[in-house]
Design a protein around this motif. Structure first.
Motif, PDB file in Angstrom:
ATOM      1  N   ASP A  13     -28.212 -20.155  51.002  1.00 28.44           N
ATOM      2  CA  ASP A  13     -29.067 -19.061  51.461  1.00 28.44           C
ATOM      3  C   ASP A  13     -29.526 -19.357  52.885  1.00 28.44           C
ATOM      4  N   LEU A  14     -29.866 -18.302  53.602  1.00 28.25           N
ATOM      5  CA  LEU A  14     -30.369 -18.456  54.964  1.00 28.25           C
ATOM      6  C   LEU A  14     -31.658 -17.656  55.103  1.00 28.25           C
ATOM      7  N   TYR A  15     -32.716 -18.345  55.541  1.00 25.50           N
ATOM      8  CA  TYR A  15     -34.010 -17.718  55.797  1.00 25.50           C
ATOM      9  C   TYR A  15     -34.220 -17.623  57.307  1.00 25.50           C
ATOM     10  N   ILE A  16     -34.655 -16.465  57.761  1.00 27.66           N
ATOM     11  CA  ILE A  16     -34.937 -16.239  59.179  1.00 27.66           C
ATOM     12  C   ILE A  16     -36.372 -15.745  59.273  1.00 27.66           C
ATOM     13  N   THR A  17     -37.231 -16.576  59.854  1.00 27.14           N
ATOM     14  CA  THR A  17     -38.669 -16.275  59.834  1.00 27.14           C
ATOM     15  C   THR A  17     -39.298 -16.596  61.182  1.00 27.14           C
ATOM     16  N   ALA A  18     -40.571 -16.239  61.308  1.00 24.29           N
ATOM     17  CA  ALA A  18     -41.363 -16.738  62.424  1.00 24.29           C
ATOM     18  C   ALA A  18     -41.460 -18.250  62.295  1.00 24.29           C
ATOM     19  N   PRO A  19     -41.526 -18.979  63.419  1.00 23.07           N
ATOM     20  CA  PRO A  19     -41.617 -20.441  63.348  1.00 23.07           C
ATOM     21  C   PRO A  19     -42.790 -20.898  62.476  1.00 23.07           C
ATOM     22  N   GLY A  20     -42.494 -21.812  61.560  1.00 20.55           N
ATOM     23  CA  GLY A  20     -43.523 -22.386  60.710  1.00 20.55           C
ATOM     24  C   GLY A  20     -43.891 -21.571  59.493  1.00 20.55           C
ATOM     25  N   ALA A  21     -43.275 -20.417  59.290  1.00 20.83           N
ATOM     26  CA  ALA A  21     -43.621 -19.571  58.146  1.00 20.83           C
ATOM     27  C   ALA A  21     -43.243 -20.251  56.825  1.00 20.83           C
ATOM     28  N   ASP A  22     -44.022 -19.999  55.805  1.00 17.13           N
ATOM     29  CA  ASP A  22     -43.771 -20.524  54.458  1.00 17.13           C
ATOM     30  C   ASP A  22     -42.708 -19.662  53.794  1.00 17.13           C
ATOM     31  N   ILE A  23     -41.600 -20.281  53.341  1.00 20.50           N
ATOM     32  CA  ILE A  23     -40.520 -19.502  52.729  1.00 20.50           C
ATOM     33  C   ILE A  23     -40.593 -19.515  51.205  1.00 20.50           C
ATOM     34  N   SER A  24     -41.614 -20.130  50.642  1.00 20.02           N
ATOM     35  CA  SER A  24     -41.656 -20.328  49.185  1.00 20.02           C
ATOM     36  C   SER A  24     -41.614 -19.028  48.400  1.00 20.02           C
ATOM     37  N   ALA A  25     -42.153 -17.949  48.972  1.00 16.13           N
ATOM     38  CA  ALA A  25     -42.174 -16.673  48.257  1.00 16.13           C
ATOM     39  C   ALA A  25     -41.280 -15.625  48.921  1.00 16.13           C
ATOM     40  N   LEU A  26     -40.447 -16.058  49.873  1.00 16.44           N
ATOM     41  CA  LEU A  26     -39.624 -15.114  50.625  1.00 16.44           C
ATOM     42  C   LEU A  26     -38.232 -14.963  50.021  1.00 16.44           C
ATOM     43  N   THR A  27     -37.632 -13.808  50.274  1.00 17.18           N
ATOM     44  CA  THR A  27     -36.236 -13.551  49.914  1.00 17.18           C
ATOM     45  C   THR A  27     -35.358 -13.908  51.106  1.00 17.18           C
ATOM     46  N   PRO A  28     -34.243 -14.618  50.896  1.00 19.24           N
ATOM     47  CA  PRO A  28     -33.409 -14.998  52.046  1.00 19.24           C
ATOM     48  C   PRO A  28     -32.787 -13.784  52.733  1.00 19.24           C
ATOM     49  N   ALA A  29     -32.566 -13.926  54.031  1.00 19.57           N
ATOM     50  CA  ALA A  29     -31.881 -12.877  54.783  1.00 19.57           C
ATOM     51  C   ALA A  29     -30.422 -12.773  54.372  1.00 19.57           C
ATOM     52  N   PHE A  30     -29.806 -13.917  54.074  1.00 21.59           N
ATOM     53  CA  PHE A  30     -28.437 -13.973  53.565  1.00 21.59           C
ATOM     54  C   PHE A  30     -28.450 -14.857  52.328  1.00 21.59           C
ATOM     55  N   SER A  31     -27.852 -14.381  51.249  1.00 20.51           N
ATOM     56  CA  SER A  31     -27.932 -15.092  49.981  1.00 20.51           C
ATOM     57  C   SER A  31     -26.549 -15.348  49.396  1.00 20.51           C
ATOM     58  N   GLY A  32     -26.368 -16.543  48.822  1.00 22.54           N
ATOM     59  CA  GLY A  32     -25.134 -16.855  48.118  1.00 22.54           C
ATOM     60  C   GLY A  32     -23.917 -16.944  49.016  1.00 22.54           C
ATOM     61  N   VAL A  33     -24.085 -17.465  50.225  1.00 22.99           N
ATOM     62  CA  VAL A  33     -22.968 -17.559  51.174  1.00 22.99           C
ATOM     63  C   VAL A  33     -22.050 -18.710  50.771  1.00 22.99           C
ATOM     64  N   ILE A  34     -20.753 -18.421  50.670  1.00 25.25           N
ATOM     65  CA  ILE A  34     -19.755 -19.395  50.217  1.00 25.25           C
ATOM     66  C   ILE A  34     -18.861 -19.786  51.388  1.00 25.25           C
ATOM     67  N   MET A  35     -18.364 -21.000  51.336  1.00 25.61           N
ATOM     68  CA  MET A  35     -17.482 -21.515  52.379  1.00 25.61           C
ATOM     69  C   MET A  35     -16.327 -20.567  52.690  1.00 25.61           C
ATOM     70  N   GLY A  36     -16.173 -20.233  53.984  1.00 22.70           N
ATOM     71  CA  GLY A  36     -15.025 -19.464  54.435  1.00 22.70           C
ATOM     72  C   GLY A  36     -15.073 -17.988  54.123  1.00 22.70           C
ATOM     73  N   HIS A  37     -16.175 -17.506  53.561  1.00 24.70           N
ATOM     74  CA  HIS A  37     -16.286 -16.080  53.280  1.00 24.70           C
ATOM     75  C   HIS A  37     -16.858 -15.356  54.502  1.00 24.70           C
ATOM     76  N   VAL A  38     -16.529 -14.097  54.613  1.00 24.55           N
ATOM     77  CA  VAL A  38     -16.964 -13.330  55.776  1.00 24.55           C
ATOM     78  C   VAL A  38     -18.461 -13.037  55.699  1.00 24.55           C
ATOM     79  N   PRO A  39     -19.120 -12.921  56.846  1.00 20.56           N
ATOM     80  CA  PRO A  39     -20.556 -12.612  56.838  1.00 20.56           C
ATOM     81  C   PRO A  39     -20.837 -11.254  56.215  1.00 20.56           C
ATOM     82  N   GLN A  40     -22.089 -11.052  55.820  1.00 28.61           N
ATOM     83  CA  GLN A  40     -22.513  -9.805  55.189  1.00 28.61           C
ATOM     84  C   GLN A  40     -22.871  -8.733  56.213  1.00 28.61           C
ATOM     85  N   GLY A  41     -22.560  -8.941  57.462  1.00 29.36           N
ATOM     86  CA  GLY A  41     -22.938  -8.018  58.519  1.00 29.36           C
ATOM     87  C   GLY A  41     -24.083  -8.591  59.328  1.00 29.36           C
TER      88      GLY A  41
END
Length: 226
Positions: free
Chosen positions: A147-175
């Protein structure tokens, strides 16, 4: 900086290059109108130097890990792209359909056993008041998705939804995810985890398109796209 959450995705059609070989001549020619040429740059995410051959002609390399070439011009059409090592052994052999006036990023990568080429088309329009970002995994473990989280610097990600989820090796980006311009902290975690594997800050400028790669090293490879 703009700390608003991601508001939308611009989807770009992307393809994982087919590992087959053959093709016609596609090297740059002075009689091609520059406006109609296809363009491609090459990124090496492998641990050893590689060179790139297009329709049998070496166009770049040898290039070490994390190296990024400039954009090169090619005749539009089906191009045969080979990635070779220092002994000229073919590591991957791909047919890539290059469209007129279209830019591409071609990433050579390996899972430790098999090598391949991930081809990422560019040229998606980005609103002038936003910045686009996408993510691809071309290194690290192939047994997990990330997963990839994109936040303001220092933001707590514990309750956040990732910007990109379940990314697998060699697969194309989700846009491209659309953000306001500014500085962001980008954290990569194993799927479902909140513990960062990689953690870096990047500044995204208005109107820019950006690709972030996990190439299995200690830092992301960040590219500014056309």
């Amino acid at each position: 900086m703009n700390t608003k959450p991601i508001t939308s995705f611009f989807c770009a059609t992307t393809t994982l290059a087919v590992l087959v070989g053959c093709g016609g001549s596609g090297t740059d020619s002075s009689n091609i109108n520059p406006v109609t040429k296809a363009q491609a740059r090459f990124v090496n995410s492998m641990p050893t130097p590689v060179s790139y051959k297009v329709d049998g002609t070496t166009v770049a390399g040898p290039s070490g890990y994390a190296s990024v070439t400039s954009y090169l011009n090619f005749t539009p059409g089906s191009r045969d792209i080979k990635v070779v090592d220092a002994t000229n052994t073919v590591l991957s052999d791909s047919i890539v359909d290059m469209l007129s006036s279209k830019p591409y990023t071609a990433v050579a990568f390996s899972d430790g056993t098999t090598s391949a080429l991930l081809v990422l088309p560019e040229g998606s329009p980005i609103p002038s008041v936003q910045a686009g970002i996408r993510f691809a995994k071309v290194g690290g473990s192939t047994s997990t998705s990330d997963d990839l989280y994109i936040t303001a610097p220092g933001a707590d990600i514990s309750a956040l939804t990732p910007a990109f989820s379940g990314v697998i090796m060699g697969h194309v980006p989700q846009g491209y995810a659309m953000l306001g311009p500014g500085t962001y902290e980008i954290r990569q975690t194993a799927n479902g985890s909140k513990t960062p594997i990689l953690d870096q800050q990047f500044t995204l400028t208005a109107g820019s398109a950006n690709t972030v790669l996990d190439a299995g090293g200690s830092a992301f490879i960040k590219l500014t796209d056309k």
